[in-house]
Design a protein around this motif. Structure first.
Motif, short mmCIF file in Angstrom:
data_model
loop_
_atom_site.label_atom_id
_atom_site.label_comp_id
_atom_site.label_asym_id
_atom_site.label_seq_id
_atom_site.Cartn_x
_atom_site.Cartn_y
_atom_site.Cartn_z
N LEU A 159 38.61 -49.85 -18.16
CA LEU A 159 38.11 -49.65 -19.52
C LEU A 159 38.26 -48.21 -20.01
O LEU A 159 38.64 -47.97 -21.15
CB LEU A 159 36.64 -50.08 -19.57
CG LEU A 159 36.00 -50.22 -20.94
CD1 LEU A 159 36.75 -51.21 -21.81
CD2 LEU A 159 34.55 -50.65 -20.79
N CYS A 160 38.01 -47.23 -19.15
CA CYS A 160 38.10 -45.83 -19.57
C CYS A 160 39.50 -45.24 -19.40
O CYS A 160 39.77 -44.14 -19.87
CB CYS A 160 37.08 -44.97 -18.82
SG CYS A 160 37.43 -44.73 -17.06
N GLY A 161 40.39 -45.97 -18.74
CA GLY A 161 41.77 -45.51 -18.55
C GLY A 161 41.99 -44.62 -17.35
O GLY A 161 43.09 -44.13 -17.14
N SER A 162 40.98 -44.41 -16.53
CA SER A 162 41.11 -43.54 -15.36
C SER A 162 41.98 -44.13 -14.26
O SER A 162 42.63 -43.40 -13.51
CB SER A 162 39.73 -43.22 -14.77
OG SER A 162 38.97 -42.47 -15.67
N VAL A 206 38.47 -41.59 -8.91
CA VAL A 206 37.20 -42.20 -9.32
C VAL A 206 36.99 -43.61 -8.76
O VAL A 206 35.92 -44.19 -8.96
CB VAL A 206 37.06 -42.23 -10.87
CG1 VAL A 206 37.04 -40.81 -11.42
CG2 VAL A 206 38.16 -43.05 -11.52
N LEU A 207 37.98 -44.16 -8.04
CA LEU A 207 37.83 -45.49 -7.45
C LEU A 207 36.70 -45.48 -6.43
O LEU A 207 36.66 -44.64 -5.53
CB LEU A 207 39.13 -45.95 -6.79
CG LEU A 207 39.12 -47.38 -6.25
CD1 LEU A 207 39.20 -48.38 -7.40
CD2 LEU A 207 40.27 -47.60 -5.29
N LYS A 208 35.76 -46.39 -6.59
CA LYS A 208 34.63 -46.53 -5.67
C LYS A 208 34.74 -47.87 -4.98
O LYS A 208 35.33 -48.82 -5.50
CB LYS A 208 33.29 -46.45 -6.43
CG LYS A 208 33.09 -45.18 -7.21
CD LYS A 208 32.91 -44.00 -6.29
CE LYS A 208 32.64 -42.75 -7.10
NZ LYS A 208 32.88 -41.55 -6.36
N LYS A 209 34.12 -47.97 -3.79
CA LYS A 209 34.13 -49.21 -3.03
C LYS A 209 32.73 -49.55 -2.56
O LYS A 209 31.99 -48.68 -2.10
CB LYS A 209 35.05 -49.09 -1.81
CG LYS A 209 36.51 -48.88 -2.15
CD LYS A 209 37.36 -48.74 -0.91
CE LYS A 209 38.82 -48.52 -1.29
NZ LYS A 209 39.67 -48.38 -0.10
N TYR A 210 32.40 -50.81 -2.69
CA TYR A 210 31.14 -51.33 -2.18
C TYR A 210 31.47 -52.31 -1.05
O TYR A 210 32.26 -53.25 -1.25
CB TYR A 210 30.35 -52.04 -3.28
CG TYR A 210 29.14 -52.79 -2.75
CD1 TYR A 210 28.02 -52.10 -2.32
CD2 TYR A 210 29.16 -54.17 -2.66
CE1 TYR A 210 26.93 -52.78 -1.81
CE2 TYR A 210 28.06 -54.86 -2.15
CZ TYR A 210 26.96 -54.15 -1.73
OH TYR A 210 25.88 -54.82 -1.22
N CYS A 244 35.92 -48.92 -10.87
CA CYS A 244 36.01 -47.58 -11.42
C CYS A 244 34.62 -46.95 -11.41
O CYS A 244 33.68 -47.52 -11.95
CB CYS A 244 36.58 -47.61 -12.84
SG CYS A 244 36.60 -45.97 -13.61
N GLY A 245 34.51 -45.78 -10.81
CA GLY A 245 33.23 -45.07 -10.75
C GLY A 245 32.83 -44.47 -12.09
O GLY A 245 31.68 -44.04 -12.24
N THR A 246 33.73 -44.44 -13.04
CA THR A 246 33.41 -43.89 -14.36
C THR A 246 32.90 -44.98 -15.30
O THR A 246 31.83 -44.87 -15.88
CB THR A 246 34.64 -43.19 -14.97
OG1 THR A 246 35.06 -42.16 -14.08
CG2 THR A 246 34.31 -42.59 -16.32
N CYS A 247 33.68 -46.06 -15.46
CA CYS A 247 33.31 -47.11 -16.43
C CYS A 247 32.78 -48.38 -15.78
O CYS A 247 32.28 -49.26 -16.48
CB CYS A 247 34.50 -47.44 -17.34
SG CYS A 247 35.90 -48.23 -16.50
N GLY A 248 32.88 -48.51 -14.46
CA GLY A 248 32.37 -49.68 -13.76
C GLY A 248 33.29 -50.88 -13.74
O GLY A 248 32.96 -51.92 -13.18
N ASN A 249 34.47 -50.76 -14.34
CA ASN A 249 35.42 -51.88 -14.41
C ASN A 249 35.80 -52.35 -13.00
O ASN A 249 36.21 -51.56 -12.16
CB ASN A 249 36.67 -51.40 -15.14
CG ASN A 249 37.55 -52.51 -15.65
OD1 ASN A 249 37.77 -52.59 -16.85
ND2 ASN A 249 38.07 -53.36 -14.78
#
Length: 167
Positions: free
Chosen positions: A29-32, A83-87, A103-108
């Motif tokens: 969503l944020c383009g990151s 910014v990629l996050k992993k759960y 995405c750690g910025t927008c949550g996508n």
């Protein structure tokens, strides 16, 4: 104005499938983060699946998740800002870890990496301009009673390739 708003929100039918003959690309969503799928069969046959498991529904924020399980080497994830996050999700049907990447910025949601499929990734298709016709539904036992059937898709009670609904 309403017509312009509709175009802005991403009418999938405005994207000719022929543009994706070699693959498809999209951003969060944020383009990151940019995800590119390099596959020339995305739209030549049914691909992917609709998953009704609770975890995929949560990640998708919807009653169903559109997923594409595909070979890792066919997917490129470009994350220049890191910014990629992993759960790490262990509350899965197999009990094995599924890394839910977002995405750690927008949550996508971006993709899932399932321990039980070491050569594959499960790309979350909602971010793409077009989604291939799905080949099946998984966790069909977990569908809401108000949901209509998605065409003539095979419905697996739980895992793809397992027992079909109604067998």
């Amino acid at each position: 104005m309403a017509n312009d708003t509709y175009k802005f929100t991403g009418d999938p039918n405005s994207h000719d499938i022929s543009k994706f003959k070699d693959g498809i690309s999209a951003t969060c969503l944020c383009g990151s983060i940019r995800v590119t799928i390099n596959d020339n069969e995305l739209f030549t046959k049914k691909r992917g699946h609709l998953c009704h498991c609770a975890n995929c529904r949560k990640v998708a924020g919807s009653y169903v998740s559109s997923n594409l399980a595909i070979e890792k080497e066919k997917v490129n994830v470009d994350d220049p800002s890191g910014v990629l996050k992993k759960y790490k999700d262990y509350a899965t049907a197999s009990g094995k870890c599924v890394e839910r990447c977002f995405c750690g910025t927008c949550g996508n949601p971006i993709m899932s990496i399932a321990e039980i499929y070491p050569t594959m990734v499960i790309v979350k298709m909602g971010m793409f301009p077009r989604i291939p016709d799905p080949e099946c539904e998984s966790f069909a036992l977990h569908r809401h009673v108000w949901q209509g059937k998605h065409g003539d898709l095979p419905q697996f009670e739980i895992a793809r390739g397992g027992k079909k609904l109604g067998e």
